[in-house]
Design a protein around this motif. Structure first.
Motif, PDB file in Angstrom:
ATOM      1  N   ASP A   1       0.834  -1.204   0.000  1.00 39.85           N
ATOM      2  CA  ASP A   1       0.000   0.000   0.000  1.00 39.85           C
ATOM      3  C   ASP A   1       0.867   1.252   0.000  1.00 39.85           C
ATOM      4  O   ASP A   1       2.027   1.240   0.427  1.00 39.85           O
ATOM      5  CB  ASP A   1      -0.911   0.024   1.237  1.00 39.85           C
ATOM      6  N   ASP A   2       0.275   2.337  -0.496  1.00 37.27           N
ATOM      7  CA  ASP A   2       0.914   3.651  -0.477  1.00 37.27           C
ATOM      8  C   ASP A   2       2.264   3.645  -1.190  1.00 37.27           C
ATOM      9  O   ASP A   2       3.237   4.249  -0.728  1.00 37.27           O
ATOM     10  CB  ASP A   2       1.078   4.145   0.964  1.00 37.27           C
TER      11      ASP A   2
ATOM     12  N   SER B   1       7.521   2.531  -0.813  1.00 36.06           N
ATOM     13  CA  SER B   1       6.344   3.135  -0.182  1.00 36.06           C
ATOM     14  C   SER B   1       6.690   4.529   0.340  1.00 36.06           C
ATOM     15  O   SER B   1       7.852   4.876   0.544  1.00 36.06           O
ATOM     16  CB  SER B   1       5.848   2.265   0.970  1.00 36.06           C
ATOM     17  N   ARG B   2       5.650   5.310   0.586  1.00 33.97           N
ATOM     18  CA  ARG B   2       5.868   6.667   1.067  1.00 33.97           C
ATOM     19  C   ARG B   2       6.608   6.676   2.416  1.00 33.97           C
ATOM     20  O   ARG B   2       7.491   7.497   2.649  1.00 33.97           O
ATOM     21  CB  ARG B   2       4.518   7.382   1.195  1.00 33.97           C
TER      22      ARG B   2
ATOM     23  N   THR C   1      -0.404   1.972 -10.717  1.00 39.93           N
ATOM     24  CA  THR C   1      -0.597   0.875  -9.765  1.00 39.93           C
ATOM     25  C   THR C   1      -2.061   0.652  -9.413  1.00 39.93           C
ATOM     26  O   THR C   1      -2.487  -0.488  -9.226  1.00 39.93           O
ATOM     27  CB  THR C   1       0.186   1.146  -8.467  1.00 39.93           C
ATOM     28  N   ALA C   2      -2.822   1.731  -9.335  1.00 43.72           N
ATOM     29  CA  ALA C   2      -4.226   1.615  -8.918  1.00 43.72           C
ATOM     30  C   ALA C   2      -5.207   1.823 -10.054  1.00 43.72           C
ATOM     31  O   ALA C   2      -6.417   1.639  -9.875  1.00 43.72           O
ATOM     32  CB  ALA C   2      -4.513   2.628  -7.796  1.00 43.72           C
TER      33      ALA C   2
ATOM     34  N   ASP D   1       0.467  13.586 -12.979  1.00 46.54           N
ATOM     35  CA  ASP D   1       0.748  12.143 -12.943  1.00 46.54           C
ATOM     36  C   ASP D   1       1.314  11.652 -14.271  1.00 46.54           C
ATOM     37  O   ASP D   1       2.224  10.814 -14.311  1.00 46.54           O
ATOM     38  CB  ASP D   1      -0.528  11.369 -12.612  1.00 46.54           C
TER      39      ASP D   1
ATOM     40  N   ALA E   1       4.649   5.051  -3.637  1.00 39.67           N
ATOM     41  CA  ALA E   1       4.692   6.411  -4.162  1.00 39.67           C
ATOM     42  C   ALA E   1       5.955   6.746  -4.942  1.00 39.67           C
ATOM     43  O   ALA E   1       6.007   7.798  -5.587  1.00 39.67           O
ATOM     44  CB  ALA E   1       4.541   7.408  -3.009  1.00 39.67           C
TER      45      ALA E   1
ATOM     46  N   PRO F   1       3.389   7.536 -10.233  1.00 42.63           N
ATOM     47  CA  PRO F   1       2.007   8.015 -10.304  1.00 42.63           C
ATOM     48  C   PRO F   1       1.021   6.900  -9.997  1.00 42.63           C
ATOM     49  O   PRO F   1       1.213   5.750 -10.399  1.00 42.63           O
ATOM     50  CB  PRO F   1       1.876   8.519 -11.738  1.00 42.63           C
ATOM     51  N   ALA F   2      -0.054   7.268  -9.315  1.00 38.15           N
ATOM     52  CA  ALA F   2      -1.005   6.275  -8.830  1.00 38.15           C
ATOM     53  C   ALA F   2      -1.683   5.502  -9.950  1.00 38.15           C
ATOM     54  O   ALA F   2      -2.034   4.332  -9.780  1.00 38.15           O
ATOM     55  CB  ALA F   2      -2.059   6.960  -7.953  1.00 38.15           C
TER      56      ALA F   2
END
Length: 243
Positions: free
Chosen positions: A161-162, A175-176, A194-195, A203, A164, A190-191
């Motif tokens: 998760d997260d 991760s962040r 991944t998401a 982005d 970045a 950029p998100a």
């Protein structure tokens, strides 16, 4: 050697006064070069444009000989060459395939991704409709050539998760939390990569910066680096368009 297949034109080079050497990407047989007699004629110039889809027929007496190519137009993207942003995207996307891919090696996923990007450029009313697809195409090409990025989990903590950032050395996600204090040494992730979901211009430019780093380092080196000028022109046009 005899091959007949539909293909995306990825490079055209004048040869002699009237001929042209064409490189075209087929789905099952990879990049195929061929000499087109009369390729610089009025009749053939609109056919042999980068990003056009042709029905090609390659014939050669031996595998070492440059094949003679006859080409019939299946789908034209000629009108896009008159639009600066679209033309820049066509130039870069096709040049990347022409330079990066070895001849006669099948890369069906790259073929399909390139066809998808070119179709998005053709269909989208603005660059935002295809710019994210271009980033994904570049990522796929890196992966197919053995230089894929590991964007599934954090290389430092194993977190999923997260995510970045990306390490510019390993190509792995960070991760962040794990990146605290080291953000300036990492590449933003950029998100949308991944998401999924929509991608805003910040982005998209982060994505282009990310793929440029690894394309330059791992794929477009030495003589193969020439197409990067086309990419730089495209990114500059995109930045001016959204300024």
């Amino acid at each position: 050697m005899h091959l007949r297949a539909s293909a995306i034109v990825v490079a055209v080079r004048q040869h002699g006064e009237h001929g042209a050497i064409v490189r075209a990407l087929t789905r099952e047989d990879g990049v195929q070069p061929g000499y087109v007699r009369g390729g610089r004629s009025r009749a053939m110039r609109p056919v042999l444009l980068a990003a056009n889809v042709i029905q090609g027929e390659w014939r050669a007496r031996t595998g070492d000989q440059l094949a003679a190519l006859t080409a019939e137009l299946i789908h034209s993207r000629a009108t896009l060459h008159g639009e600066p942003l679209a033309a820049g995207a066509l130039e870069w996307a096709t040049a990347l395939a022409a330079v990066a891919l070895p001849e006669a090696q099948p890369y069906p996923h790259i073929h399909d991704a390139l066809d998808g990007v070119l179709g998005a450029i053709e269909a989208a009313p603005s660059a935002r409709g295809w710019a994210a697809a271009l980033v994904r195409y570049e990522l796929l090409l890196l992966a197919e050539l053995g230089f894929g990025l590991d964007l599934d989990q954090c290389v430092a903590s194993g977190a999923v998760d997260d995510l970045a950032f990306v390490s510019p050395r390993s190509g792995a996600a960070v991760s962040r939390g794990a990146a605290q204090g080291y953000e300036a040494k990492l590449l933003p992730l950029p998100a949308f990569l991944t998401a999924g979901g929509e991608a805003g211009w910040p982005d998209i430019f982060d994505g282009l910066r990310l793929t440029e780093h690894f394309l330059t380092r791992d794929v477009l080196v030495e003589r193969r680096a020439e197409p990067l000028a086309a990419r730089a022109r495209l990114v500059d046009r995109l930045k001016r368009a959204v300024a």
